[in-house]
Design a protein around this motif. Structure first.
Motif: not given
Length: 454
Positions: A159, A161, A164, A184, A186, A364, A368, A417
């Motif tokens: 996850g 960022a 990714n 990912p 998420r 989530v 993130r 998100a």
């Protein structure tokens, strides 16, 4: 080992590391030999490397040079592991306060890194090629314990960022070459979980890597739908970044039909330990010394739980010596049946990394939000609290006022998100309070989660 895997593990990956200037292959060869040494031989090696490290930081790192001068001693007075307790226990707060005084004078060719802020307090730090190569080699060695290697098909459920967003053409090409596929972690709603299950079936990875909370949700979804994942030849699922709960271990191993290997490490402290097939969580003793201390920074008895404090024996350019990880655990005094002389860690109790619940019910992952916060200018500490399905509170402790446009970007990112109906409250505070149990958690979900993983 298949022919393609041999080409990657013996040719392409070593070439990549050499081009980056990392002595990874040299470290790996040494580590694969020393893992079979006796505990006494490994402790002797640790003592040698510790003495060398301390001599270097006293000469080159302003903080330690000044601190040692105040003690009235000479570097030669430091004899090794038996003198380790003479050095101060340090943490993120102290390192951040010291600033450039923590970095070796004249050190060059360093890479800047950041922690994700597992305590809500991100830290910027710098690593040299030797330290980076050692971390990679230690993970590589521990991966091979399970009969898999670089170049075997891998699916990564992650996850971050940073990772990714880094899927540019060069990285995407490299990942295809090494047969590593990033998914990912998420928005894990039922439809997305079904797509991930289909990806696993199509790609037939030999190994998986990711957050245990996310992998367990995939496994539970497959079990609910009666979909088999134990017929794909998966050998192992490596879990990291969170405490591996017993129910997560059970469902991952049962549904995927593979071993589950817990990993403990940190961007700053290094690759600390990973579980072997015999069940022992082996510390990377050649590169690290792990102490278990009580709340007064005194050693606890063997097998007793306490605060995990790590000394990384590489990287004098930006040292982590007697560094509090913020987690608790114990040293296991028993040898592992696998025959390795590496010491064992057990009962690791890291900070929980909660996920938040989106308006549509998707889960989530907390990472993130960690990476959103880490980029805020002047950030000292933070906490993200979801009070209910439609309200999120963000507490920020800042060194300088937060620009209006930055705050708006933060709000929009959280709404993006979790959903348009989310109301985001941002409060700048002087102190970030701990949870009722005294622990500092950076992402806290107070919404009941119907998923059985909770």
């Amino acid at each position: 080992m298949g022919l393609y895997t041999q080409c990657v593990a013996r040719g392409l990956f070593p070439l990549q590391e050499r081009l980056k200037g990392h002595p990874t292959v040299r470290h790996l060869r040494a580590l694969e030999a020393s893992q079979w040494w006796s505990p006494e031989a490994l402790r002797y090696l640790q003592g040698q490397r510790l003495r060398r490290l301390v001599e270097q930081v006293i000469r080159q790192v302003p903080f330690y040079r000044e601190w040692w001068a105040q003690q009235g001693g000479a570097p030669a007075d430091f004899s090794g592991i038996d003198d380790l307790q003479r050095l101060p226990v340090v943490d993120k707060v102290l390192i951040r306060e010291q600033g450039v005084a923590w970095r070796a004078v004249g050190a060059g060719n360093l890479e800047e890194h950041h922690t994700s802020g597992s305590s809500g307090e991100p830290l910027s730090f710098w690593l040299g090629a030797d330290r980076i190569g050692m971390d990679i080699a230690a993970r590589w060695r521990a991966t091979r314990w399970w009969g898999v290697d670089v170049g075997d098909r891998e699916l990564v459920l992650w996850g971050s960022a940073v990772e990714n967003e880094a899927q540019n053409r060069v990285r995407a090409w490299r990942d295809r070459l090494f047969r590593s596929h990033l998914v990912p972690a998420r928005d894990l709603n039922p439809d997305r979980l079904d797509r991930i299950i289909e990806q696993i079936r199509q790609r037939r990875p030999r190994m998986l890597f990711g957050y245990p909370s996310a992998l367990s949700r995939v496994a539970w979804r497959a079990r609910e739908r009666g979909q088999r994942l134990d017929d794909l030849g998966i050998r192992v699922a490596f879990t990291t970044s969170e405490v591996l709960r017993p129910e997560w271990r059970e469902v991952i191993g049962d549904v995927l039909g593979c071993g589950v290997a817990n990993e403990y490490g940190a961007r700053d402290a290094g690759f600390i330990a990973r579980e072997c097939p015999a069940g022992g969580m082996h510390i990377t003793a050649e590169a690290l010394i792990v102490e278990i201390l009580d709340d007064e920074d005194r050693p606890v008895s063997p097998g007793e739980s306490g605060n995990i404090v790590v000394t990384n024996l590489t990287g004098p350019e930006f040292p982590f010596i007697r560094y509090r990880t913020g987690d608790r655990g114990a040293l296991d005094p028993r040898p592992c049946s696998c025959g390795r002389g590496l010491p064992l860690l057990r009962d690791v109790e890291g900070r929980a990394n909660d996920g938040l619940i989106a308006v549509d019910g998707a889960w989530v992952h907390g990472s993130r939000f960690n990476y959103l916060m880490r980029e805020l200018p002047g950030l000292r500490a933070y906490k993200v609290i979801q009070h209910d399905r439609n309200r999120v509170e963000v507490l920020l402790n800042l060194a300088a006022p937060l620009p209006t446009e930055v705050e708006e970007r933060l709000r929009h990112a959280i709404v993006d998100a979790l959903g348009q109906a989310i109301h985001v409250e941002v409060h700048v505070v002087d102190v970030i309070p701990p949870e009722p149990n005294g622990k500092h958690r950076h992402v806290v979900c107070r919404v009941p989660d119907p998923d059985r993983s909770g």
